[in-house]
Design a protein around this motif. Structure first.
Motif, PDB file in Angstrom:
ATOM      1  N   ALA A 209       0.568 -22.247  12.772  1.00 19.89           N
ATOM      2  CA  ALA A 209       0.869 -20.860  13.112  1.00 19.89           C
ATOM      3  C   ALA A 209       2.066 -20.744  14.037  1.00 19.89           C
ATOM      4  CB  ALA A 209      -0.345 -20.209  13.763  1.00 19.89           C
ATOM      5  N   ALA A 210       2.311 -21.777  14.848  1.00 21.85           N
ATOM      6  CA  ALA A 210       3.400 -21.723  15.824  1.00 21.85           C
ATOM      7  C   ALA A 210       4.730 -22.185  15.251  1.00 21.85           C
ATOM      8  CB  ALA A 210       3.037 -22.564  17.039  1.00 21.85           C
ATOM      9  N   ALA A 211       4.751 -22.608  13.975  1.00 16.52           N
ATOM     10  CA  ALA A 211       5.989 -23.109  13.375  1.00 16.52           C
ATOM     11  C   ALA A 211       7.043 -22.013  13.326  1.00 16.52           C
ATOM     12  CB  ALA A 211       5.704 -23.631  11.971  1.00 16.52           C
ATOM     13  N   THR A 212       8.221 -22.321  13.832  1.00 19.26           N
ATOM     14  CA  THR A 212       9.339 -21.366  13.852  1.00 19.26           C
ATOM     15  C   THR A 212      10.644 -22.114  13.615  1.00 19.26           C
ATOM     16  OG1 THR A 212       9.557 -21.606  16.258  1.00 19.26           O
ATOM     17  CG2 THR A 212       8.184 -19.786  15.461  1.00 19.26           C
ATOM     18  N   GLU A 219       7.751 -28.045   9.552  1.00 22.32           N
ATOM     19  CA  GLU A 219       6.728 -28.009  10.596  1.00 22.32           C
ATOM     20  C   GLU A 219       5.368 -27.634  10.007  1.00 22.32           C
ATOM     21  OE1 GLU A 219       7.809 -25.664  13.968  1.00 22.32           O
ATOM     22  OE2 GLU A 219       9.851 -26.447  14.023  1.00 22.32           O
ATOM     23  N   GLN A 220       5.372 -26.709   9.079  1.00 22.95           N
ATOM     24  CA  GLN A 220       4.103 -26.321   8.453  1.00 22.95           C
ATOM     25  C   GLN A 220       3.543 -27.447   7.598  1.00 22.95           C
ATOM     26  OE1 GLN A 220       5.140 -22.649   6.465  1.00 22.95           O
ATOM     27  NE2 GLN A 220       4.559 -21.403   8.238  1.00 22.95           N
TER      28      GLN A 220
END
Length: 267
Positions: A209-212, A219-220
């Motif tokens: 959820a924090a992947a940006t 990252e996901q």
């Protein structure tokens, strides 16, 4: 799991193979000594130790570790290898049992006393082992510790060593063939395993959820590797816990004796 150093000598990549080689040599010497004492040793356990050492090395040195410098997916693949799969194989290698078979009577007795010591009794409590293993991951991935480790090679070595040793301890408490100061019942072990699995999955979902940023897909994917890879190893652990219960003949999951303290292998 691998460090992401921008330049200079990668201390972890150098130390990893050296430590693995020493572990392989020590294990081989113990096998030889045990056989000279007339005690056979399982080839399956030897193979498990060898593959475990190779997987741990691959997580910190080589192509996977190199890919982890720029790929979160590769980084998480390294995490699963170093913190979960390699520890399982190392535990199944039964190094403590091998040492007890190979060492002299005096040295073996000293090792047995160490195994019965209060610090090890505390560390081999399933809850304590789970907190060290999964709680350590939360500390690494939910705080700035990972960035600090990437910037400081000695810290990186300590972090990776913790991941490996904590994973080994947790696995040994659950399914290890080696003697422990005490063993909890199957129901207790499965409850701790389920809670540890849940905490590990929540962390993976948090990272997803924090992947940006521009590498959000990488990252996901890394978070998914952590999630599904961890689930796969934990499922295998659950099967091994149940298999041990089945073989022990305790078909009732200790329900008849919910408050009884299991007798330890070492007394």
């Amino acid at each position: 799991m691998s460090g992401h150093h921008a330049g200079g000598v990668d201390l972890l990549a150098v130390l990893g193979p050296v430590v693995a080689l020493l572990a392989l040599l020590a294990y081989g010497l113990l096998v030889g000594r045990a056989r000279r004492r007339g005690r056979s040793w399982s080839l399956r356990r030897t193979a498990s130790w060898v593959v475990g050492c190779l997987l741990a090395t691959a997580a910190v040195s080589g192509p996977l570790a190199a890919a982890a410098t720029s790929s979160w997916t590769a980084h998480m693949a390294g995490h699963v290898l170093l913190g979960m799969l390699a520890p399982l194989l190392l535990v199944l290698g039964a190094p403590v049992t091998l040492a007890l078979n190979a060492l002299s009577v005096t040295t073996a007795r000293r090792l047995s006393r160490l195994l019965r010591s209060r610090p090890l009794r505390a560390l081999t409590e399933p809850t304590v082992a789970a907190v060290l293993a999964v709680g350590g991951l939360w500390l690494i991935y939910a705080t700035p510790l990972l960035e600090v480790a990437h910037a400081h090679p000695p810290v990186d070595v300590v972090v990776h060593l913790h991941v490996l040793l904590a994973g080994y301890l947790f696995t040994a408490v659950l399914v290890g063939p080696d003697p422990l100061p005490h063993r909890r019942g199957t129901r207790h072990l499965l409850a701790v395993l389920v809670l540890a699995l849940a905490a590990h999955d929540v962390l993976a979902k948090r990272l997803y959820a924090a992947a940006t940023g521009p590498d959000v897909l990488d990252e996901q994917r890394g978070a998914l590797v952590m999630y599904y890879g961890g689930d796969a190893v934990d499922l295998l652990l659950a099967v091994l816990v149940c298999l041990r219960w089945y073989r022990s003949g305790q078909r009732q999951l200790d329900l008849e004796r919910p408050r009884a303290r299991p007798q330890g292998v070492l007394g």
